[in-house]
Enzyme design. Sequence first.
Site, PDB file in Angstrom:
ATOM      1  N   GLY A 102      20.346  58.669  -2.436  1.00  0.00           N
ATOM      2  CA  GLY A 102      20.223  58.348  -3.853  1.00  0.00           C
ATOM      3  C   GLY A 102      19.077  57.381  -4.124  1.00  0.00           C
ATOM      4  O   GLY A 102      18.768  56.518  -3.305  1.00  0.00           O
ATOM      5  N   ARG A 135      19.160  64.629   0.408  1.00  0.00           N
ATOM      6  CA  ARG A 135      20.357  64.247   1.147  1.00  0.00           C
ATOM      7  C   ARG A 135      20.570  65.060   2.432  1.00  0.00           C
ATOM      8  O   ARG A 135      21.669  65.056   2.989  1.00  0.00           O
ATOM      9  CB  ARG A 135      21.587  64.360   0.247  1.00  0.00           C
ATOM     10  CG  ARG A 135      21.648  63.331  -0.870  1.00  0.00           C
ATOM     11  CD  ARG A 135      23.060  63.152  -1.400  1.00  0.00           C
ATOM     12  NE  ARG A 135      23.123  62.214  -2.504  1.00  0.00           N
ATOM     13  CZ  ARG A 135      23.218  60.884  -2.366  1.00  0.00           C
ATOM     14  NH1 ARG A 135      23.261  60.352  -1.160  1.00  0.00           N
ATOM     15  NH2 ARG A 135      23.279  60.106  -3.418  1.00  0.00           N
ATOM     16  N   ASP A 162      24.633  55.841   6.156  1.00  0.00           N
ATOM     17  CA  ASP A 162      24.606  57.098   6.926  1.00  0.00           C
ATOM     18  C   ASP A 162      23.197  57.421   7.410  1.00  0.00           C
ATOM     19  O   ASP A 162      23.002  57.819   8.558  1.00  0.00           O
ATOM     20  CB  ASP A 162      25.106  58.274   6.078  1.00  0.00           C
ATOM     21  CG  ASP A 162      26.617  58.272   5.974  1.00  0.00           C
ATOM     22  OD1 ASP A 162      27.267  57.590   6.801  1.00  0.00           O
ATOM     23  OD2 ASP A 162      27.143  58.932   5.055  1.00  0.00           O
ATOM     24  N   LYS A 177      18.682  50.590   1.998  1.00  0.00           N
ATOM     25  CA  LYS A 177      18.623  50.994   0.589  1.00  0.00           C
ATOM     26  C   LYS A 177      19.979  51.453   0.092  1.00  0.00           C
ATOM     27  O   LYS A 177      20.686  52.136   0.826  1.00  0.00           O
ATOM     28  CB  LYS A 177      17.646  52.165   0.465  1.00  0.00           C
ATOM     29  CG  LYS A 177      17.620  52.830  -0.861  1.00  0.00           C
ATOM     30  CD  LYS A 177      17.895  54.350  -0.801  1.00  0.00           C
ATOM     31  CE  LYS A 177      19.286  54.703  -0.406  1.00  0.00           C
ATOM     32  NZ  LYS A 177      19.674  56.097  -0.623  1.00  0.00           N
ATOM     33  N   THR A 178      20.396  51.097  -1.063  1.00  0.00           N
ATOM     34  CA  THR A 178      21.430  51.735  -1.871  1.00  0.00           C
ATOM     35  C   THR A 178      21.818  50.802  -3.001  1.00  0.00           C
ATOM     36  O   THR A 178      22.059  49.612  -2.771  1.00  0.00           O
ATOM     37  CB  THR A 178      22.705  52.181  -1.112  1.00  0.00           C
ATOM     38  OG1 THR A 178      23.639  52.701  -2.076  1.00  0.00           O
ATOM     39  CG2 THR A 178      23.410  51.079  -0.321  1.00  0.00           C
ATOM     40  N   ASP A 206      24.508  50.877  -4.339  1.00  0.00           N
ATOM     41  CA  ASP A 206      25.941  50.592  -4.187  1.00  0.00           C
ATOM     42  C   ASP A 206      26.216  49.239  -3.535  1.00  0.00           C
ATOM     43  O   ASP A 206      27.313  48.713  -3.629  1.00  0.00           O
ATOM     44  CB  ASP A 206      26.612  51.687  -3.344  1.00  0.00           C
ATOM     45  CG  ASP A 206      26.650  53.030  -4.063  1.00  0.00           C
ATOM     46  OD1 ASP A 206      26.117  53.112  -5.185  1.00  0.00           O
ATOM     47  OD2 ASP A 206      27.222  53.983  -3.511  1.00  0.00           O
TER      48      ASP A 206
HETATM   49  P1  FBP Z   1      23.186  56.362  -1.805  1.00  0.00           P
HETATM   50  O1  FBP Z   1      24.401  55.848  -1.093  1.00  0.00           O
HETATM   51  O2  FBP Z   1      22.553  57.523  -1.138  1.00  0.00           O
HETATM   52  O3  FBP Z   1      22.212  55.258  -2.068  1.00  0.00           O
HETATM   53  O4  FBP Z   1      23.622  56.882  -3.231  1.00  0.00           O
HETATM   54  C1  FBP Z   1      24.532  56.178  -3.996  1.00  0.00           C
HETATM   55  C2  FBP Z   1      24.841  56.841  -5.316  1.00  0.00           C
HETATM   56  O5  FBP Z   1      23.998  56.359  -6.327  1.00  0.00           O
HETATM   57  C3  FBP Z   1      26.312  56.625  -5.656  1.00  0.00           C
HETATM   58  O6  FBP Z   1      26.508  55.454  -6.387  1.00  0.00           O
HETATM   59  C4  FBP Z   1      26.669  57.885  -6.383  1.00  0.00           C
HETATM   60  O7  FBP Z   1      28.020  58.224  -6.211  1.00  0.00           O
HETATM   61  C5  FBP Z   1      25.821  58.930  -5.704  1.00  0.00           C
HETATM   62  O8  FBP Z   1      24.678  58.261  -5.262  1.00  0.00           O
HETATM   63  C6  FBP Z   1      25.452  60.060  -6.603  1.00  0.00           C
HETATM   64  O9  FBP Z   1      24.790  61.024  -5.832  1.00  0.00           O
HETATM   65  P2  FBP Z   1      23.817  62.136  -6.394  1.00  0.00           P
HETATM   66  O10 FBP Z   1      22.519  61.468  -6.679  1.00  0.00           O
HETATM   67  O11 FBP Z   1      23.691  63.100  -5.266  1.00  0.00           O
HETATM   68  O12 FBP Z   1      24.426  62.685  -7.638  1.00  0.00           O
END
Ligand code: FBP
Length: 547
Positions: free
Chosen positions: A77, A141, A172, A198-199, A201
């Site tokens: 993400g 991803r 991951d 990175k994230t 979250d």
């Molecule tokens: P990452 O863990 O890859 O940084 O992504 C987090 C996130 O933003 C979550 O908060 C959310 O649930 C998810 O990505 C949404 O994923 P997508 O971009 O595939 O819709």
Amino acid sequence: MTKSALQIARAAYQPKLPKALKGSVKAVEGAATQSVADQEAIKQLFPNTYGMPLITFEEGAAVQLPAMNVGVILSGGQAPGGHNVISGLFDGLKALNKESRLFGFILGPGGLVDHNYMELTADIIDEYRNTGGFDIIGSGRTKLESTAQFDKGLEIIDQLGIKALVIIGGDDSNTNACVLAEYYAAKKTGVQVIGCPKTIDGDLKNEMIETSFGFDTACKVYSEVIGNIQRDCNSARKYWHFVKLMGRSASHIALECALQVQPNVCIVSEEVEEKNMSLDDVVTYIAQVVANRAAEGNNFGTVLIPEGLVEFIPAMKRLIAELNDFLAHNAEEFAQIKKSHQRDYIIRKLSAENSAIYASLPEGVARQLTLDRDPHGNVQVSLIETEKLLSEMVAAKLAVWKEEGKFDGKFAAQHHFFGYEGRCAAPSNYDADYCYSLGYTASMLIANGKTGYMSSVRNTTAPASEWIAGGVPITMMMNMERRHGEMKPVIQKALVKLDGAPFKAFAAQRDRWALTTDYVYPGPIQYFGPTEVCDQPTKTLQLEQAK
Ligand code: FBP
């Protein structure tokens, strides 16, 4: 490309670097490390990259290094600051040798496997400095986990003469970066792999990684908008706003926003799990706050909900696990059932306990639980409208309480989901500086021949010049966990700690916030101005780092 006035001014911003990275740099090795748990198992799986020492960079004598080619990948993400990691990496490589080159793999790890890449030249990098988004090379991803993928990657690495790969990703992706580092080391390819945390979250953090980048900016964007909603809510005094916030596992975002805006309610998934609360317990808690405020004439308020909540409610977790299993084994039969009969079909097929919970869910949510699966067969929590689920259930409970004389007020709800709007915001000064430093640090780890390390920048509540840059062996963050039925080495996910300072600060004030209208309106991120307005780290970090 047409640019806004802010974009033009922001392009000229020079991110701050730790003092140690400003000139020539030397690597100082610390003590050997151990994984956080399951030491023997992890050591066996990573014989070449286990136990390596911590690295800290200090000012050193100037050295001229040979030019090197490096590859970079954005994984998962989007998170504000990714472009600054890349520009910091680029500038670090060029400072070591002007002839060094940087290649970006397109659309995430898949770009490495599919040999889809572009060279990132100075002109391109300059277009993206201090901007949000991952669009410089795109993200994806695809998981890098099979040796076939690693070998395919090696072909293009050899072709481009790449010495090291930098993988910018979450827990991951960094786990996979470490597996890749180990594989390339075992094969004696000489290819180094470095990770960057990175994230949005915020759940990739530990003793050596204070925060994952993007969390700061994303939380500030959400807090601005929630603050605006709170002002609207306090002006009209007629709505309850249910706000779902991203964070698919941990509740760090919801908690940070709560600390910034002081809402009437914030649910923290980790607490729900710890207290073994049912969905009805969560609904009763919210309904009680609504009723208490109504008793004082306040028929309005705000409720923050972390997106991962349903998977933390033990009973819902069991229901989702049985649904995952059932749908994986009966996908074809399920697809034949008419849409209007699917709900009854599922109710008939589940165990008694799960069937009763499923039957109690509002129609829309029940459908989301059965239909929306990711490629691994898991429920995509960001697609579950938890904010609607809770508000509908609160409304139903309040209706019963009204009959019983326990609620005397009005309840009208509005719903919001904030996630994507924060992931590509222009990075705050904190993220702009932190990311640039992470990228620059990665270049120094490469120059020092390191592999299987994550770039680490610490002491970030102090002024940037005092930040400590270095590297942490990724194996140090690992433990063994069951994934898809098998024990695997993975980086431990950082959930909200209920005995941690941020949660405790929230818990000490939430009853007051519930009843009074004590909203804070943080306003938009400021990029220029006094340091107390522009450079504040998150409340989470300030509370965690407070001595
Ligand atoms: P990452 O863990 O890859 O940084 O992504 C987090 C996130 O933003 C979550 O908060 C959310 O649930 C998810 O990505 C949404 O994923 P997508 O971009 O595939 O819709």
